[in-house]
Write a protein that holds these residues in place. Structure first.
Motif, PDB file in Angstrom:
ATOM      1  N   LEU A  87       8.380  26.011  48.505  1.00 31.93           N
ATOM      2  CA  LEU A  87       7.275  26.753  49.109  1.00 31.93           C
ATOM      3  C   LEU A  87       7.267  26.599  50.631  1.00 31.93           C
ATOM      4  O   LEU A  87       7.166  27.586  51.377  1.00 31.93           O
ATOM      5  CB  LEU A  87       5.952  26.263  48.520  1.00 31.93           C
ATOM      6  N   VAL A  88       7.396  25.366  51.091  1.00 31.36           N
ATOM      7  CA  VAL A  88       7.347  25.101  52.530  1.00 31.36           C
ATOM      8  C   VAL A  88       8.571  25.684  53.228  1.00 31.36           C
ATOM      9  O   VAL A  88       8.474  26.148  54.373  1.00 31.36           O
ATOM     10  CB  VAL A  88       7.242  23.581  52.777  1.00 31.36           C
ATOM     11  N   ARG A  89       9.706  25.704  52.560  1.00 30.45           N
ATOM     12  CA  ARG A  89      10.918  26.259  53.173  1.00 30.45           C
ATOM     13  C   ARG A  89      10.728  27.740  53.502  1.00 30.45           C
ATOM     14  O   ARG A  89      11.127  28.212  54.574  1.00 30.45           O
ATOM     15  CB  ARG A  89      12.110  26.068  52.245  1.00 30.45           C
ATOM     16  N   LYS A  90      10.104  28.476  52.593  1.00 29.29           N
ATOM     17  CA  LYS A  90       9.849  29.897  52.860  1.00 29.29           C
ATOM     18  C   LYS A  90       8.866  30.075  54.017  1.00 29.29           C
ATOM     19  O   LYS A  90       9.030  30.952  54.863  1.00 29.29           O
ATOM     20  CB  LYS A  90       9.313  30.569  51.606  1.00 29.29           C
ATOM     21  N   LEU A  91       7.845  29.240  54.036  1.00 29.10           N
ATOM     22  CA  LEU A  91       6.875  29.320  55.127  1.00 29.10           C
ATOM     23  C   LEU A  91       7.523  29.002  56.468  1.00 29.10           C
ATOM     24  O   LEU A  91       7.266  29.669  57.470  1.00 29.10           O
ATOM     25  CB  LEU A  91       5.711  28.354  54.864  1.00 29.10           C
ATOM     26  N   LYS A  92       8.358  27.998  56.473  1.00 30.67           N
ATOM     27  CA  LYS A  92       8.991  27.579  57.725  1.00 30.67           C
ATOM     28  C   LYS A  92       9.980  28.618  58.233  1.00 30.67           C
ATOM     29  O   LYS A  92      10.137  28.803  59.448  1.00 30.67           O
ATOM     30  CB  LYS A  92       9.698  26.233  57.536  1.00 30.67           C
ATOM     31  N   GLN A  93      10.653  29.306  57.335  1.00 32.56           N
ATOM     32  CA  GLN A  93      11.578  30.366  57.763  1.00 32.56           C
ATOM     33  C   GLN A  93      10.829  31.457  58.517  1.00 32.56           C
ATOM     34  O   GLN A  93      11.285  31.926  59.564  1.00 32.56           O
ATOM     35  CB  GLN A  93      12.299  30.941  56.541  1.00 32.56           C
ATOM     36  N   LYS A  94       9.674  31.861  58.010  1.00 26.15           N
ATOM     37  CA  LYS A  94       8.886  32.881  58.699  1.00 26.15           C
ATOM     38  C   LYS A  94       8.320  32.351  60.016  1.00 26.15           C
ATOM     39  O   LYS A  94       8.262  33.079  61.008  1.00 26.15           O
ATOM     40  CB  LYS A  94       7.749  33.362  57.791  1.00 26.15           C
TER      41      LYS A  94
END
Length: 306
Positions: A87-94
């Protein structure tokens, strides 16, 4: 909803014991996920409500809130839970994609907050950007700030020059019986001298004086601090810089309430007013804000003005 569910997590097993058809009781692992997700979303919730405020300037608050989000994502990117880590990986990419380019407006607005000044980017940028990019971005923001201030000084000089020409033309005229207007008197010349000495010269170091002074330390009511009010009080001290600050700080990060962002309902204009011109809509919205401010009425209060 998740935060409310956590408060009643002890009730779900009891309900399962009493209701034979209830077969989706969360496990301990599920509750751990929920609690971690709530801790992450709480930071987003706080930042969203601060940034989307409409009763106070918000552009100077944006950088500090984004910094908190960045620290949160970096802290949870290596979480031991696979679900949270994905979940955090997707948020951090954006997040990294959005901050790949500097947002000069947000950085300059934060610097023009007297509580922050240049310290805010020195503190936040090393945590938002990679180490080799942080110092370069700090230097570019500082350069952009000085360039922006220089443009305001240039516009001031040009306007003062036009006023001086107008005064000379007006002062050269004579009234009936050969009476010369007061603009050509000794006091007028002395006033022109004061404009040269007391106003023009300090403009060259106005921004430097502001940045060299210490940050403004608020008392216990720091949440009620309004940057625009501070600049209004200090207008005489920072004559030209105050104009720059007022123009920048008056820019709102968002004009949409946080609850309306995820709402599928109607917005400000309904179908019956869709033919209004943009200028008319803007005037009506301004008038509504002024009326609410004068009478101390919040937007969620259903009071009509006649």
């Amino acid at each position: 909803m998740l935060a409310t569910a956590v408060e009643f997590k002890e009730v779900f097993p009891r309900f399962k014991d009493r209701e034979p058809h209830y077969d989706c009781c969360p496990s301990l692992e599920d509750w751990e996920k929920v609690e971690k997700v709530c801790s992450i979303l709480e930071v987003f919730w706080t930042a969203t409500h601060i940034i989307s405020g409409s009763e106070y300037p918000t552009s100077n608050l944006f950088l500090n809130e984004v910094y908190k989000v960045k620290v949160l994502l970096d802290k949870n990117i290596q979480d031991e839970n696979d679900f949270i880590r994905a979940l955090v990986r997707k948020l951090k990419q954006k997040f990294d994609k959005y901050w790949g380019e500097r947002n000069l407006l947000m950085a300059i607005a934060a610097i023009l907050d007297p509580r922050c000044k240049i310290r805010v980017i020195e503190f936040c940028f090393p945590k938002i950007y990679a180490p080799y990019d942080a110092q370069a971005n700090i230097a570019k923001v500082r350069e952009a700030l000085y360039d922006l201030y220089g443009e305001y000084v240039t516009m001031h000089y040009s306007s003062e020059g036009e006023k001086s020409m107008d005064n000379q033309v007006a002062g050269s005229s004579s009234g009936p019986d050969g009476y010369v207007e007061a603009s050509s008197s000794g006091w007028s010349e002395f006033s022109d001298y004061l404009r040269m000495v007391e106003i023009v010269l300090p403009h060259k170091s106005n921004i430097g004086i502001y940045l060299e002074e210490g940050c403004y330390i608020c008392d216990s009511n720091s949440d009620k601090f309004v940057a625009l009010e501070w600049w209004k009080v200090n207008t005489l001290k920072y004559r030209m810089l105050s104009k720059t600050a007022c123009d920048i700080l008056a820019i709102s990060i968002s004009i949409v309430a946080s609850k309306d962002t995820f709402s599928a309902g109607t917005r400000v204009i309904d179908a019956y007013r869709a033919s209004l011109s943009p200028d008319t809509v803007q005037v009506l919205m301004y008038a509504g804000d002024w009326c609410r401010n004068i009478h101390g009425v919040k937007k969620n209060n259903k009071i009509s003005f006649k």
